[in-house]
Design a protein around this motif. Structure first.
Motif, PDB file in Angstrom:
ATOM      1  N   LEU A 197       0.854  -1.188   0.000  1.00 47.78           N
ATOM      2  CA  LEU A 197       0.000   0.000   0.000  1.00 47.78           C
ATOM      3  C   LEU A 197       0.888   1.236   0.000  1.00 47.78           C
ATOM      4  O   LEU A 197       1.724   1.408   0.892  1.00 47.78           O
ATOM      5  N   ALA A 198       0.719   2.090  -0.970  1.00 46.64           N
ATOM      6  CA  ALA A 198       1.533   3.303  -1.074  1.00 46.64           C
ATOM      7  C   ALA A 198       1.208   4.271   0.049  1.00 46.64           C
ATOM      8  O   ALA A 198       0.071   4.362   0.516  1.00 46.64           O
ATOM      9  N   ALA A 199       2.229   4.993   0.492  1.00 46.97           N
ATOM     10  CA  ALA A 199       2.036   5.986   1.549  1.00 46.97           C
ATOM     11  C   ALA A 199       1.139   7.113   1.045  1.00 46.97           C
ATOM     12  O   ALA A 199       1.210   7.503  -0.128  1.00 46.97           O
ATOM     13  N   GLN A 200       0.295   7.608   1.924  1.00 45.97           N
ATOM     14  CA  GLN A 200      -0.572   8.729   1.567  1.00 45.97           C
ATOM     15  C   GLN A 200       0.113  10.022   1.991  1.00 45.97           C
ATOM     16  O   GLN A 200       0.606  10.129   3.117  1.00 45.97           O
ATOM     17  N   GLU A 201       0.135  10.983   1.127  1.00 46.39           N
ATOM     18  CA  GLU A 201       0.795  12.250   1.415  1.00 46.39           C
ATOM     19  C   GLU A 201      -0.161  13.405   1.184  1.00 46.39           C
ATOM     20  O   GLU A 201      -1.089  13.325   0.378  1.00 46.39           O
ATOM     21  N   GLY A 202       0.069  14.484   1.912  1.00 51.10           N
ATOM     22  CA  GLY A 202      -0.761  15.659   1.748  1.00 51.10           C
ATOM     23  C   GLY A 202      -0.478  16.670   2.843  1.00 51.10           C
ATOM     24  O   GLY A 202       0.305  16.409   3.767  1.00 51.10           O
ATOM     25  N   VAL A 203      -1.099  17.807   2.754  1.00 51.67           N
ATOM     26  CA  VAL A 203      -0.980  18.863   3.759  1.00 51.67           C
ATOM     27  C   VAL A 203      -2.288  18.921   4.533  1.00 51.67           C
ATOM     28  O   VAL A 203      -3.361  19.091   3.947  1.00 51.67           O
ATOM     29  N   VAL A 204      -2.190  18.753   5.868  1.00 46.21           N
ATOM     30  CA  VAL A 204      -3.382  18.680   6.714  1.00 46.21           C
ATOM     31  C   VAL A 204      -3.238  19.661   7.872  1.00 46.21           C
ATOM     32  O   VAL A 204      -2.125  19.885   8.382  1.00 46.21           O
ATOM     33  N   GLU A 205      -4.326  20.248   8.287  1.00 43.00           N
ATOM     34  CA  GLU A 205      -4.314  21.135   9.445  1.00 43.00           C
ATOM     35  C   GLU A 205      -3.743  20.384  10.665  1.00 43.00           C
ATOM     36  O   GLU A 205      -4.136  19.260  10.963  1.00 43.00           O
ATOM     37  N   SER A 206      -2.795  21.012  11.355  1.00 44.61           N
ATOM     38  CA  SER A 206      -2.037  20.335  12.422  1.00 44.61           C
ATOM     39  C   SER A 206      -2.924  19.856  13.565  1.00 44.61           C
ATOM     40  O   SER A 206      -2.570  18.896  14.259  1.00 44.61           O
ATOM     41  N   GLU A 207      -4.070  20.496  13.772  1.00 50.92           N
ATOM     42  CA  GLU A 207      -4.927  20.095  14.896  1.00 50.92           C
ATOM     43  C   GLU A 207      -5.529  18.710  14.718  1.00 50.92           C
ATOM     44  O   GLU A 207      -6.106  18.143  15.666  1.00 50.92           O
ATOM     45  N   PHE A 208      -5.392  18.126  13.508  1.00 50.98           N
ATOM     46  CA  PHE A 208      -5.948  16.796  13.263  1.00 50.98           C
ATOM     47  C   PHE A 208      -4.864  15.713  13.157  1.00 50.98           C
ATOM     48  O   PHE A 208      -5.145  14.597  12.743  1.00 50.98           O
ATOM     49  N   VAL A 209      -3.655  16.066  13.540  1.00 50.79           N
ATOM     50  CA  VAL A 209      -2.550  15.099  13.545  1.00 50.79           C
ATOM     51  C   VAL A 209      -2.318  14.665  14.999  1.00 50.79           C
ATOM     52  O   VAL A 209      -2.045  15.483  15.868  1.00 50.79           O
ATOM     53  N   PHE A 210      -2.424  13.366  15.244  1.00 51.04           N
ATOM     54  CA  PHE A 210      -2.313  12.815  16.594  1.00 51.04           C
ATOM     55  C   PHE A 210      -1.267  11.696  16.631  1.00 51.04           C
ATOM     56  O   PHE A 210      -1.034  11.019  15.626  1.00 51.04           O
ATOM     57  N   ARG A 211      -0.673  11.504  17.792  1.00 55.39           N
ATOM     58  CA  ARG A 211       0.174  10.338  18.009  1.00 55.39           C
ATOM     59  C   ARG A 211      -0.710   9.174  18.439  1.00 55.39           C
ATOM     60  O   ARG A 211      -1.649   9.365  19.220  1.00 55.39           O
ATOM     61  N   VAL A 212      -0.412   7.984  17.935  1.00 55.57           N
ATOM     62  CA  VAL A 212      -1.206   6.795  18.239  1.00 55.57           C
ATOM     63  C   VAL A 212      -0.311   5.747  18.910  1.00 55.57           C
ATOM     64  O   VAL A 212       0.634   5.242  18.285  1.00 55.57           O
ATOM     65  N   TYR A 213      -0.623   5.443  20.160  1.00 54.21           N
ATOM     66  CA  TYR A 213       0.165   4.449  20.883  1.00 54.21           C
ATOM     67  C   TYR A 213      -0.370   3.056  20.586  1.00 54.21           C
ATOM     68  O   TYR A 213      -1.562   2.776  20.752  1.00 54.21           O
ATOM     69  N   LEU A 214       0.536   2.191  20.131  1.00 53.57           N
ATOM     70  CA  LEU A 214       0.222   0.809  19.798  1.00 53.57           C
ATOM     71  C   LEU A 214       0.784  -0.107  20.882  1.00 53.57           C
ATOM     72  O   LEU A 214       1.621   0.307  21.694  1.00 53.57           O
ATOM     73  N   GLY A 215       0.351  -1.372  20.866  1.00 49.49           N
ATOM     74  CA  GLY A 215       0.893  -2.319  21.822  1.00 49.49           C
ATOM     75  C   GLY A 215       2.403  -2.387  21.751  1.00 49.49           C
ATOM     76  O   GLY A 215       3.093  -2.450  22.782  1.00 49.49           O
ATOM     77  N   GLU A 216       2.959  -2.330  20.568  1.00 43.75           N
ATOM     78  CA  GLU A 216       4.407  -2.456  20.394  1.00 43.75           C
ATOM     79  C   GLU A 216       5.183  -1.215  20.804  1.00 43.75           C
ATOM     80  O   GLU A 216       6.418  -1.229  20.814  1.00 43.75           O
ATOM     81  N   THR A 217       4.501  -0.119  21.156  1.00 45.95           N
ATOM     82  CA  THR A 217       5.203   1.089  21.607  1.00 45.95           C
ATOM     83  C   THR A 217       5.282   1.175  23.127  1.00 45.95           C
ATOM     84  O   THR A 217       5.766   2.182  23.652  1.00 45.95           O
ATOM     85  N   VAL A 218       4.825   0.141  23.837  1.00 48.99           N
ATOM     86  CA  VAL A 218       4.821   0.183  25.299  1.00 48.99           C
ATOM     87  C   VAL A 218       5.776  -0.862  25.874  1.00 48.99           C
ATOM     88  O   VAL A 218       5.671  -2.053  25.578  1.00 48.99           O
ATOM     89  N   LEU A 219       6.708  -0.402  26.698  1.00 48.68           N
ATOM     90  CA  LEU A 219       7.631  -1.239  27.448  1.00 48.68           C
ATOM     91  C   LEU A 219       7.316  -1.065  28.928  1.00 48.68           C
ATOM     92  O   LEU A 219       6.565  -0.159  29.302  1.00 48.68           O
ATOM     93  N   PRO A 220       7.854  -1.882  29.804  1.00 51.79           N
ATOM     94  CA  PRO A 220       7.651  -1.639  31.236  1.00 51.79           C
ATOM     95  C   PRO A 220       8.208  -0.271  31.639  1.00 51.79           C
ATOM     96  O   PRO A 220       9.390   0.027  31.409  1.00 51.79           O
ATOM     97  N   PHE A 221       7.354   0.580  32.181  1.00 55.44           N
ATOM     98  CA  PHE A 221       7.720   1.904  32.696  1.00 55.44           C
ATOM     99  C   PHE A 221       8.179   2.878  31.607  1.00 55.44           C
ATOM    100  O   PHE A 221       8.729   3.926  31.928  1.00 55.44           O
ATOM    101  N   ARG A 222       7.917   2.586  30.340  1.00 57.65           N
ATOM    102  CA  ARG A 222       8.434   3.464  29.281  1.00 57.65           C
ATOM    103  C   ARG A 222       7.642   3.268  27.990  1.00 57.65           C
ATOM    104  O   ARG A 222       7.197   2.164  27.692  1.00 57.65           O
TER     105      ARG A 222
END
Length: 299
Positions: A1-26
């Protein structure tokens, strides 16, 4: 799947925490996503169209979804908030704790980010203070918790899904005036600081989790957490004492489950299947709790 690119208002850009982004205490760096949400919930179609960058981005995303989806049941907008998984997080809390939703070891950490979304591979809860989060992280990351919960976990190739049973343990609500609770929270803060110093090598997240668990187990703060959590949870129950009761309850649950799934007495009115289903669920839980020497339900 090709990456989607574009210019978007910054208020709609969020960080998304996934299971693989969580370690013990970090937590690790979270990927970003464009989401049509505001503090009150999802944007209506009319309001979404008032933001040109977001509207163009979302139109492109919808087109990709329609082209590739395997089922016609859900639109992209439906999937985005399926069962309220997104709107249930709004408005976003600035202090949260997250922990992993599967596996035989929990990994729990604090998220201090009011622009963060939590995906379905994690459980989350808003917390009232940093100390409450550190208290919960110390408990959830403790190997003792895994040891106490293991008799309740599903068995197959190995144990799975500790998340389903961890709250069967007698974990008290955080009370900052309680000396033991404050000690556990301070130890959680110390562990957090220790883990923050670890130089990660970019390996698979499971390896990084294992490395941190091993480091904590060999550390003074890790050993102190085990002692404090053991004091908090109380003596380990005698698992064997509940074996007979558990067997009886499990057998009765299996009998009633069979009754619920197939009623073969045409001249006899069928039972209340909804009520029967609830009773089966209760018996299953009771059977599991007696294996830990716990009462069937909390008072």
């Amino acid at each position: 799947l090709a990456a989607q690119e574009g210019v978007v208002e910054s208020e709609f850009v969020f960080r998304v925490y996934l299971g693989e982004t969580v370690l013990p205490f970090r937590t690790l760096d979270a990927p970003q996503a464009v989401l049509p949400i505001e503090s009150k919930g999802l944007l209506s179609p009319g309001k979404l169209d008032s933001y040109p960058g977001l509207a163009a981005w979302w139109a492109q995303g919808r087109a990709t979804w329609e082209r590739l989806r395997s089922s016609p049941k859900l639109t992209l907008d439906d999937q985005l908030d399926y069962h309220g998984k997104l709107s249930g997080q709004l408005p976003l809390a600035s202090e949260r704790i997250v922990y992993t939703a599967s596996g035989m070891h929990l990994a729990a950490a604090r998220v201090r980010d009011h622009r963060a979304i939590i995906e379905h591979g994690l459980y989350w809860a808003a917390i009232n203070s940093a100390e409450e989060g550190q208290y919960l992280c110390a408990i959830l990351n403790s190997p003792l918790v895994t040891e106490r919960v293991r008799p309740l976990m599903a068995y197959g190739k190995d144990e799975r899904h500790i998340d389903k049973y961890v709250w069967s343990l007698p974990i008290p609500m955080f009370d900052p005036s309680n000396a033991l609770h404050a000690r556990v929270a301070k130890l959680g803060a110390d562990a957090e600081a220790l883990v923050a110093q670890v130089m990660l090598d970019g390996k698979h997240f499971a390896r990084e989790r294992r490395r941190i668990r091993d480091m904590l187990a060999a550390s003074e703060v890790g050993r102190a957490i085990e002692v404090a959590v053991a004091e908090l949870l109380g003596p380990a129950p005698a698992h064997a004492s509940g074996t007979s009761t558990r067997t009886t309850l499990a057998a009765r649950a299996a009998e009633l489950r069979g009754l619920k799934q197939g009623w073969h007495e045409p001249e006899t009115p069928p039972p209340d299947l909804e009520l029967l289903g609830r009773f089966v669920t209760f018996l299953d839980l009771a059977a599991k709790r007696t294996s830990l020497g716990l009462p069937y339900l909390y008072a």
